[in-house]
Design an enzyme around this catalytic site. Structure first.
Site, PDB file in Angstrom:
ATOM      1  N   SER A 129       0.873  -1.045  -0.197  1.00  0.00           N
ATOM      2  CA  SER A 129       0.007  -0.092   0.007  1.00  0.00           C
ATOM      3  C   SER A 129       0.763   1.193  -0.023  1.00  0.00           C
ATOM      4  CB  SER A 129      -0.875   0.083   1.234  1.00  0.00           C
ATOM      5  OG  SER A 129      -1.207   1.345   1.677  1.00  0.00           O
ATOM      6  N   TYR A 154      -2.124  -0.505  10.111  1.00  0.00           N
ATOM      7  CA  TYR A 154      -2.290  -0.876   8.892  1.00  0.00           C
ATOM      8  C   TYR A 154      -1.072  -0.741   7.991  1.00  0.00           C
ATOM      9  CZ  TYR A 154      -3.723  -1.068   3.818  1.00  0.00           C
ATOM     10  OH  TYR A 154      -3.919  -1.531   2.473  1.00  0.00           O
TER      11      TYR A 154
HETATM   12  N1  LIG Z   1      -8.546  -0.395  -2.427  1.00  0.00           N
HETATM   13  C1  LIG Z   1      -7.467   0.206  -2.291  1.00  0.00           C
HETATM   14  O1  LIG Z   1      -7.530   1.498  -2.514  1.00  0.00           O
HETATM   15  C2  LIG Z   1      -6.311  -0.361  -1.833  1.00  0.00           C
HETATM   16  C3  LIG Z   1      -5.081   0.663  -1.672  1.00  0.00           C
HETATM   17  C4  LIG Z   1      -3.777   0.182  -0.950  1.00  0.00           C
HETATM   18  C5  LIG Z   1      -3.663  -1.237  -0.704  1.00  0.00           C
HETATM   19  N2  LIG Z   1      -4.530  -2.030  -0.867  1.00  0.00           N
HETATM   20  C6  LIG Z   1      -4.844  -3.293  -0.683  1.00  0.00           C
HETATM   21  O2  LIG Z   1      -5.080  -4.245  -1.762  1.00  0.00           O
HETATM   22  C7  LIG Z   1      -5.984  -5.274  -1.478  1.00  0.00           C
HETATM   23  C8  LIG Z   1      -7.004  -5.485  -1.977  1.00  0.00           C
HETATM   24  O3  LIG Z   1      -7.832  -4.400  -1.262  1.00  0.00           O
HETATM   25  P1  LIG Z   1      -9.567  -4.381  -1.633  1.00  0.00           P
HETATM   26  O4  LIG Z   1      -9.783  -2.802  -1.792  1.00  0.00           O
HETATM   27  O5  LIG Z   1      -9.929  -5.171  -2.757  1.00  0.00           O
HETATM   28  O6  LIG Z   1     -10.012  -4.747  -0.149  1.00  0.00           O
HETATM   29  P2  LIG Z   1     -11.316  -5.602   0.130  1.00  0.00           P
HETATM   30  O7  LIG Z   1     -11.726  -5.466   1.565  1.00  0.00           O
HETATM   31  O8  LIG Z   1     -12.471  -5.292  -1.057  1.00  0.00           O
HETATM   32  O9  LIG Z   1     -10.863  -7.093  -0.280  1.00  0.00           O
HETATM   33  C9  LIG Z   1     -10.189  -7.755   0.727  1.00  0.00           C
HETATM   34  C10 LIG Z   1     -10.736  -9.237   0.659  1.00  0.00           C
HETATM   35  O10 LIG Z   1      -9.864  -9.926   1.351  1.00  0.00           O
HETATM   36  C11 LIG Z   1     -10.788 -10.838   2.262  1.00  0.00           C
HETATM   37  N3  LIG Z   1      -9.952 -11.219   3.872  1.00  0.00           N
HETATM   38  C12 LIG Z   1      -9.607 -10.265   4.512  1.00  0.00           C
HETATM   39  N4  LIG Z   1      -8.966 -11.038   5.512  1.00  0.00           N
HETATM   40  C13 LIG Z   1      -8.925 -12.360   4.974  1.00  0.00           C
HETATM   41  C14 LIG Z   1      -8.525 -13.611   5.686  1.00  0.00           C
HETATM   42  N5  LIG Z   1      -7.909 -13.510   6.740  1.00  0.00           N
HETATM   43  N6  LIG Z   1      -8.497 -14.775   4.802  1.00  0.00           N
HETATM   44  C15 LIG Z   1      -8.984 -14.665   3.767  1.00  0.00           C
HETATM   45  N7  LIG Z   1      -9.486 -13.532   3.250  1.00  0.00           N
HETATM   46  C16 LIG Z   1      -9.507 -12.563   3.888  1.00  0.00           C
HETATM   47  C17 LIG Z   1     -12.105  -9.885   2.618  1.00  0.00           C
HETATM   48  O11 LIG Z   1     -13.034 -10.760   2.904  1.00  0.00           O
HETATM   49  C18 LIG Z   1     -12.112  -9.098   1.224  1.00  0.00           C
HETATM   50  O12 LIG Z   1     -13.152  -9.747   0.319  1.00  0.00           O
HETATM   51  C19 LIG Z   1      -5.657  -5.561   0.201  1.00  0.00           C
HETATM   52  O13 LIG Z   1      -4.281  -6.253   0.360  1.00  0.00           O
HETATM   53  C20 LIG Z   1      -5.575  -3.806   0.370  1.00  0.00           C
HETATM   54  O14 LIG Z   1      -4.779  -3.840   1.455  1.00  0.00           O
HETATM   55  C21 LIG Z   1      -6.276  -1.610  -1.425  1.00  0.00           C
END
Ligand SMILES: NC(=O)c1ccc[n+]([C@@H]2O[C@H](COP(=O)([O-])OP(=O)(O)OC[C@H]3O[C@@H](n4cnc5c(N)ncnc54)[C@H](O)[C@@H]3O)[C@@H](O)[C@H]2O)c1
Length: 334
Positions: A129, A154
Site C-alpha cells: 500500500s 495498517y
Molecule cells: N483499495 C485500495 O485503495 C487499496 C489501496 C492500497 C492497498 N490495497 C490493498 O489491496 C488489497 C485488496 O484491497 P481491496 O480494496 O480489494 O479490499 P477488500 O476489503 O475489498 O478485499 C479484501 C478481501 O480479503 C478478504 N480477507 C480479509 N481477511 C482475510 C483472511 N484472513 N483470509 C481470507 N480472506 C480475507 C476479505 O473478505 C475481502 O473480500 C488489500 O491487500 C489492500 O490492503 C487496497
C-alpha cells in the site's frame, strides 16, 4: 495457467480475477468472506465469477494456518499467486488492531509458507500500500525512499508484508513482487472508501465527513488501470539481486488530485450538491500522496489512462444502478 487469487470477493481481487478469466486463465479464488463491510456486495461479486467454468472458490481464513497448508497440499499446480486478501482500511486499524495482525501478518505468512512448498510456482504477487510511505515528506513517493515511519498499524502491517516477503524470497528463492496501490476506486468498489461514502451521502442528502477540511491530495487510481498493472506484472519475474528474487512497484495514477476537486467531479456526475462536514485530520491519515511510477512504466509498461472525470462517471453509473437509486427516485416521483 492456474492462478490463485486471494481476497477474490474483495474489490480488487474480484476485478483481477474477472480479467484473468476473461483472458482464458483458470482461477482458484480464496476469501474468508469476512463482515468488515456489506457481505451481499462480496456475494454479488462472487456470483459473477462463479459464472465462469474455469473458476473455483474456497472459503478459507488465511489466519488458520493448518487449513491453508492443507489447501496448498491439494493444489500443487498453482503457477501464480495474486495475494490481495487483507484487512484493509487505515481508520479501522485504530478500532480493531488484531484484525490486521490476523489477516495481514499471519495471513501473509500462511501464503509465504504455502508458496514455499509449491513446486510449480513461477511468481507470487501481493498487495502492499502507498500508506507505507507514511510520514515521508519528499514527493513523489519513490520505491527506494526510506519507509520507516508508518503512521497507522495498517501501514505497519503492509510494510511487514514487504519485509517478510524479502526474507522468504532470500531464504527459499521465491520470485515475489509487492505492489504499493494508491487509492483505488471504480465500479464494485469498497464501501469504506471516499468515492463510495461521498456518493451515498450526496444521494441520501446527508452530511459527509471531509477530513483535514478537504486539504488532502490523492492519486485516485481507477480500477481498470490497477488491473492492467497487476496483469502486466505477472510475467515480469524479478531478477535475482543479492540472492533474493524480489521487486516492489508503485501502482497509482500519475496525476494527484485535491480531495475537494474529487468531490466536485462527483457532484457533477450525480448532478447534486454535497453537504460537507469539514473535520480535522484523522490520526493515521496521510495529507498527500504522489506516486512515482517510472519503474512500473519501464519494467512492464504500466500507464494509467483514466482521469477522475471518466472514472467517477463509470463509478456513479454502477453505484446508482446497483443500489437502485433511479428506481427509488422514480418511486418518490410517483
Ligand atoms: N483499495 C485500495 O485503495 C487499496 C489501496 C492500497 C492497498 N490495497 C490493498 O489491496 C488489497 C485488496 O484491497 P481491496 O480494496 O480489494 O479490499 P477488500 O476489503 O475489498 O478485499 C479484501 C478481501 O480479503 C478478504 N480477507 C480479509 N481477511 C482475510 C483472511 N484472513 N483470509 C481470507 N480472506 C480475507 C476479505 O473478505 C475481502 O473480500 C488489500 O491487500 C489492500 O490492503 C487496497
Amino acid at each position: 495457467m492456474t492462478t490463485l487469487v486471494t481476497g477474490v470477493a474483495g474489490f480488487i481481487g474480484f476485478s483481477v480475477a474477472k480479467a484473468l478469466l476473461e483472458r482464458g486463465n483458470s482461477v482458484i479464488g480464496l476469501d474468508s468472506l469476512n463482515e468488515y463491510y456489506d457481505i451481499t456486495l462480496k456475494m454479488s461479486r462472487l456470483e459473477q465469477l462463479k459464472a465462469y467454468e474455469s473458476f473455483s472458490f474456497h472459503k478459507i481464513d488465511l489466519a488458520e494456518r493448518n487449513t491453508v497448508a492443507s489447501f496448498f497440499r491439494s493444489h500443487q499446480t498453482i503457477e501464480t499467486i495474486i495475494h490481495l486478501a487483507a484487512q484493509a482500511g487505515v481508520r479501522y486499524s485504530l478500532e480493531n488492531p488484531f484484525a490486521y495482525a490476523d489477516s495481514n501478518l499471519l495471513g501473509h505468512l500462511s501464503i509465504l509458507e504455502g508458496a514455499r512448498h509449491l513446486t510449480s510456482l513461477k511468481h507470487l504477487v501481493y498487495a502492499s500500500s502507498s500508506s507505507v510511505y507514511g510520514g515521508n515528506e519528499t514527493l513523489p513517493f519513490k520505491i527506494d525512499d526510506p519507509v520507516e515511519k508508518p503512521l497507522s498499524l495498517y501501514a505497519a502491517t503492509k510494510r511487514s508484508c514487504e519485509l517478510m516477503s524479502y526474507s522468504y524470497s532470500h531464504l527459499y528463492q521465491i520470485p515475489v513482487t509487492g505492489l504499493r496501490f494508491f487509492t483505488v476506486y471504480g465500479p464494485w468498489g469498497r464501501p469504506d472508501m471516499s468515492a463510495f461514502i461521498f456518493a451515498k451521502a450526496i444521494l441520501d442528502g446527508t452530511e459527509m465527513p471531509v477530513f483535514n477540511q478537504g486539504r488532502m491530495r490523492r492519486n485516485f487510481t481507477y480500477i481498470d488501470d490497477v488491473v492492467q498493472g497487476v496483469l502486466g506484472v505477472i510475467d515480469t519475474i524479478p531478477k535475482s539481486q543479492e540472492g533474493a528474487l524480489f521487486s516492489l512497484y508503485n501502482i497509482g495514477n500519475d496525476q494527484s488530485e485535491g480531495l475537494l476537486r474529487f468531490i466536485e467531479v462527483l457532484e457533477n456526475c450525480l448532478k447534486t450538491r454535497a453537504r460537507l462536514n469539514l473535520l480535522p485530520m484523522q490520526p493515521g491519515d496521510v495529507k498527500e500522496t504522489v506516486a512515482d511510477i517510472s519503474r512500473s512504466t519501464e519494467d512492464f509498461g504500466f500507464m494509467p489512462k483514466t482521469n477522475i472525470e471518466e472514472g467517477l462517471e463509470n463509478f456513479v453509473s454502477w453505484f446508482v444502478d446497483y443500489y437502485g437509486y433511479e428506481a427509488k427516485a422514480r418511486r418518490q416521483g410517483e
